[in-house]
Structure formats: C-alpha cells, structure tokens
Design a protein around this motif. Structure first.
Motif, PDB file in Angstrom:
ATOM      1  N   ASP A 142       0.541  -1.033   0.024  1.00 36.70           N
ATOM      2  CA  ASP A 142      -0.146   0.499  -0.156  1.00 36.70           C
ATOM      3  C   ASP A 142       0.725   0.879   0.063  1.00 36.70           C
ATOM      4  OD1 ASP A 142      -2.550  -1.444   0.441  1.00 36.70           O
ATOM      5  OD2 ASP A 142      -1.843  -1.387   2.644  1.00 36.70           O
ATOM      6  N   LEU A 143       1.636   1.055   0.422  1.00 32.89           N
ATOM      7  CA  LEU A 143       2.746   2.153   0.476  1.00 32.89           C
ATOM      8  C   LEU A 143       4.745   1.785   0.082  1.00 32.89           C
ATOM      9  CD1 LEU A 143       3.267   4.789   3.784  1.00 32.89           C
ATOM     10  CD2 LEU A 143       5.083   3.820   3.082  1.00 32.89           C
ATOM     11  N   VAL A 144       5.047   2.116  -0.610  1.00 29.85           N
ATOM     12  CA  VAL A 144       6.035   1.714  -0.941  1.00 29.85           C
ATOM     13  C   VAL A 144       7.372   2.856  -0.431  1.00 29.85           C
ATOM     14  CG1 VAL A 144       7.854   1.137  -2.953  1.00 29.85           C
ATOM     15  CG2 VAL A 144       5.185   0.917  -2.606  1.00 29.85           C
ATOM     16  N   VAL A 145       8.430   2.959   0.012  1.00 34.99           N
ATOM     17  CA  VAL A 145       9.739   3.728   0.403  1.00 34.99           C
ATOM     18  C   VAL A 145      10.586   3.865  -0.462  1.00 34.99           C
ATOM     19  CG1 VAL A 145      11.184   4.549   2.677  1.00 34.99           C
ATOM     20  CG2 VAL A 145       8.503   3.447   3.176  1.00 34.99           C
ATOM     21  N   LEU A 146      10.962   5.236  -1.133  1.00 30.11           N
ATOM     22  CA  LEU A 146      11.881   4.210  -2.269  1.00 30.11           C
ATOM     23  C   LEU A 146      13.682   4.499  -1.595  1.00 30.11           C
ATOM     24  CD1 LEU A 146      10.276   6.127  -4.861  1.00 30.11           C
ATOM     25  CD2 LEU A 146      10.605   3.390  -4.508  1.00 30.11           C
ATOM     26  N   ALA A 147      14.133   3.407  -1.013  1.00 33.80           N
ATOM     27  CA  ALA A 147      15.498   4.282   0.151  1.00 33.80           C
ATOM     28  C   ALA A 147      16.642   3.914  -0.893  1.00 33.80           C
ATOM     29  CB  ALA A 147      15.423   3.748   1.405  1.00 33.80           C
ATOM     30  N   PRO A 178       0.028   2.655  -5.368  1.00 38.30           N
ATOM     31  CA  PRO A 178       0.610   2.498  -3.985  1.00 38.30           C
ATOM     32  C   PRO A 178       0.676   4.622  -3.809  1.00 38.30           C
ATOM     33  CG  PRO A 178       2.519   1.424  -5.268  1.00 38.30           C
ATOM     34  CD  PRO A 178       1.211   1.720  -6.662  1.00 38.30           C
ATOM     35  N   LEU A 179       1.404   4.271  -2.748  1.00 39.12           N
ATOM     36  CA  LEU A 179       1.850   5.706  -2.329  1.00 39.12           C
ATOM     37  C   LEU A 179       3.437   5.456  -2.324  1.00 39.12           C
ATOM     38  CD1 LEU A 179       1.894   8.595  -1.229  1.00 39.12           C
ATOM     39  CD2 LEU A 179       1.620   7.313   1.218  1.00 39.12           C
ATOM     40  N   PHE A 180       4.094   6.484  -2.908  1.00 38.75           N
ATOM     41  CA  PHE A 180       5.930   5.956  -2.590  1.00 38.75           C
ATOM     42  C   PHE A 180       6.048   7.210  -1.862  1.00 38.75           C
ATOM     43  CE2 PHE A 180       4.139   4.064  -6.361  1.00 38.75           C
ATOM     44  CZ  PHE A 180       5.448   3.353  -6.712  1.00 38.75           C
ATOM     45  N   VAL A 181       6.342   6.892  -1.074  1.00 40.58           N
ATOM     46  CA  VAL A 181       6.910   7.749  -0.012  1.00 40.58           C
ATOM     47  C   VAL A 181       8.942   7.994  -0.469  1.00 40.58           C
ATOM     48  CG1 VAL A 181       8.126   8.349   1.998  1.00 40.58           C
ATOM     49  CG2 VAL A 181       4.993   7.513   1.608  1.00 40.58           C
ATOM     50  N   SER A 182       9.525   9.019  -1.283  1.00 41.95           N
ATOM     51  CA  SER A 182      11.280   9.289  -1.403  1.00 41.95           C
ATOM     52  C   SER A 182      12.140   9.451  -0.491  1.00 41.95           C
ATOM     53  CB  SER A 182      11.530   9.471  -2.547  1.00 41.95           C
ATOM     54  OG  SER A 182      12.661   9.895  -3.062  1.00 41.95           O
ATOM     55  N   ILE A 183      12.940   8.450   0.407  1.00 46.99           N
ATOM     56  CA  ILE A 183      13.761   9.689   1.634  1.00 46.99           C
ATOM     57  C   ILE A 183      15.439   9.999   0.302  1.00 46.99           C
ATOM     58  CG2 ILE A 183      12.437   8.458   3.171  1.00 46.99           C
ATOM     59  CD1 ILE A 183      14.369   6.464   3.231  1.00 46.99           C
ATOM     60  N   GLY A 224       3.765   8.375 -14.192  1.00 49.10           N
ATOM     61  CA  GLY A 224       2.967   9.914 -13.993  1.00 49.10           C
ATOM     62  C   GLY A 224       1.888   9.352 -12.896  1.00 49.10           C
ATOM     63  N   ASP A 225       1.085  10.309 -12.736  1.00 51.51           N
ATOM     64  CA  ASP A 225      -0.461   9.287 -12.158  1.00 51.51           C
ATOM     65  C   ASP A 225      -0.045   8.752 -10.680  1.00 51.51           C
ATOM     66  OD1 ASP A 225      -1.867  11.843 -14.288  1.00 51.51           O
ATOM     67  OD2 ASP A 225      -1.632  10.376 -15.103  1.00 51.51           O
ATOM     68  N   VAL A 226       0.585   9.081  -9.945  1.00 51.99           N
ATOM     69  CA  VAL A 226       1.207   8.238  -9.173  1.00 51.99           C
ATOM     70  C   VAL A 226       1.413   9.221  -7.334  1.00 51.99           C
ATOM     71  CG1 VAL A 226       2.703   7.040 -10.169  1.00 51.99           C
ATOM     72  CG2 VAL A 226       3.551   9.184  -8.735  1.00 51.99           C
ATOM     73  N   ALA A 227       0.799   8.622  -6.175  1.00 50.55           N
ATOM     74  CA  ALA A 227       0.143   9.638  -5.236  1.00 50.55           C
ATOM     75  C   ALA A 227       1.932   9.891  -4.206  1.00 50.55           C
ATOM     76  CB  ALA A 227       0.023   9.175  -4.553  1.00 50.55           C
ATOM     77  N   LEU A 228       2.620  10.710  -4.329  1.00 51.76           N
ATOM     78  CA  LEU A 228       3.880  10.766  -4.537  1.00 51.76           C
ATOM     79  C   LEU A 228       4.114  11.753  -2.674  1.00 51.76           C
ATOM     80  CD1 LEU A 228       6.760  10.221  -4.770  1.00 51.76           C
ATOM     81  CD2 LEU A 228       6.801  11.649  -6.231  1.00 51.76           C
TER      82      LEU A 228
END
Length: 275
Positions: free
Chosen positions: A65-70, A92-97, A112-116
């Motif tokens: 559901d949530l992806v952390v780009l680490a 999913p929701l992407f969270v970039s750190i 494109g068109d992603v929750a970020l």
C-alpha cells in the motif's frame, strides 16, 4: 497503527533499516513489511525479524500500500523506471527519502499519475531522534498523508511543509544540521583540551552539555534566545563567550552557511534530475 498498511522498502540501507526498526518498536507487524534489496546478508537479517524479503522490486511494489524509495539518489532514475509498470498497475503511495530528486522527476520516472511524498529525514533517525520534512503531491489522500506521517514518526518527528521548495530549506536546517552541531562539538572539545582538560573529559563534558541544552530547549515554554539570556549574567563568564561569538559574526556565518547548503541542494536536484 490501526489498519496497518503493507509497506515495502525498496533498498534496505541504514536509513531504511532504521525506519523498519522504529516501526517494529512502535508495534507495527513485521509480516506487513516487505524489503527488496540485492544484498543477501541484509535480507537474511530482516527475514529473521519476520519481514517478507525479496530481490524483486516489482514484486514488493505489487504487494504494498505504501512504498518507501530508499535507494541512493544516483540510481533512483533506473530503479523508478524499472518500477513504472508496477506503479501504474497497483497505484501504491510512494515515499521517497532520496535527497535531491524532485517530485516532477519521480512522477515522470514512475510513469505519471502516482501518489507521491518527498521526505527529507536526517541521520539522528538512526537513533530514533530524527527530524523529517515531508511534502505531498495533489494525488495523496488524507489517509495516505497519515500513513506517511506514522512511518517517519517511527524514527522522530515528521513535519509537513507547504511547498516542495521548502524541502531545500529543511535540508539546510535539519538534513545537514547534525553536522553543524558535530563541528561545534569538535571545536569545544579541542578548546577544552587547550584549556587544560584531558581529551576524554573535554569530550564527555561537551556531549553532555549539548544533550542537556537540547533537552532544555525542547521541553521549555520559552525560546532559545530567552534561555540564552537566562544563562548569561551581566559581566559574567558566559557573557564574555557570547560577546566573542557575536563579534566574530556567528549569526551571519550560520545564515551564510545554511544558505550555501540550500543553494547546493537546488543545484544537486538540477544535476540529478536532468534528462
């Protein structure tokens, strides 16, 4: 967390593992966390904690559901491009750190068109005293904002900013900020030795003083300037030190240094995100 999301970490380096550790300590279910990473030893350590592990980034995204780009900023383009199909299919929701990678570039690389959400954490997150700034694009729902907040609060405080440009200021304040304090600790320890203390004594006194000052400031109902004034007696010892700092232009130097940090963050983003 109630109704825990499934979280996938793409990359399992120090910061990712710090966040995972914080989540587990805060009651997050290990089986709801995926870690995708090429390093077999890291995956084995995480699997031993009950996480689901894989070397297939796309499989982790498909489950989450949530992806952390680490991953490191230098390889983010390649990783995100590889995830574009899974991102579009599963949304999913992407969270970039990753520092220096713009929202526009991430959205483009992910199809494109992603929750970020872009996040700027700092290294004290490794000991769960971190400070993170977050910014969301318009596709992020209130529930997803709450989930991103909970993930970053596992290792410290998480504060939302109103514009992506503010993340560069966050970098200057808290992202790079620990190094400023470490430099001050180095200088105080060295000065203490020159004044006659042993290095061990000077170091221990310096570190405890820094810890005590931070705790006082964070728990006080007055600002740092007032706390400084309360410690600084007229014509006393502290006043002489403060006057010396000010005569040497401490405040202006700090502002100049932090502006240089912010400007370099802007330049790095341009370099890392150019086509």
């Amino acid at each position: 967390m109630s109704q825990q999301p499934v979280i996938a970490f793409i990359g399992a380096g120090n910061m990712a593992r710090a966040i995972i550790g914080g989540l587990l300590e805060n009651g997050f279910t290990a089986a709801n966390i995926w870690a995708a990473e090429p390093d077999a030893e890291r995956l084995a350590d995480l699997a031993a904690q009950g996480l689901k592990t894989t070397t297939d980034n796309q499989a982790a995204v498909a489950a989450a559901d949530l992806v952390v780009l680490a991953v490191k900023p230098q390889i983010m383009r390649a990783v995100a491009n590889d995830l574009a199909t899974a991102a579009q299919q599963h949304q999913p929701l992407f969270v970039s750190i990753a520092a220096g990678i713009s929202m526009e570039a991430l959205e483009r690389w992910l199809g494109g068109d992603v929750a970020l959400v872009r996040c700027m954490p700092n290294t004290p997150s490794l000991v769960q005293t971190g400070a993170s700034g977050l910014f969301a694009n318009a596709r992020v729902s209130e529930l997803q904002r709450e989930q991103a907040t909970q993930v970053l609060q596992a290792v410290g405080i998480a504060l939302w900013v109103q514009s992506e440009a503010e993340l560069d200021a966050v970098t200057a304040v808290s992202g790079s900020g620990p190094a400023y304090y470490f430099l001050m600790m180095e200088a105080m320890t060295a000065a203490g030795v020159k004044l006659g203390l042993s290095e061990a004594t000077a170091r221990e006194l310096t570190l405890q003083t820094a810890l005590g000052a931070a705790r006082m400031a964070s728990s006080s109902d007055v600002d740092a300037a007032e706390l400084r004034r309360r410690v600084t007696s007229p014509k006393g010892t502290t006043e002489q030190a403060i006057l010396t700092f000010q005569a040497q232009g401490l405040e202006a130097t700090v502002e100049k240094a932090m502006t240089a940090c912010r400007d370099r963050a802007v330049d790095m983003a341009a370099e890392l995100c150019k086509d």
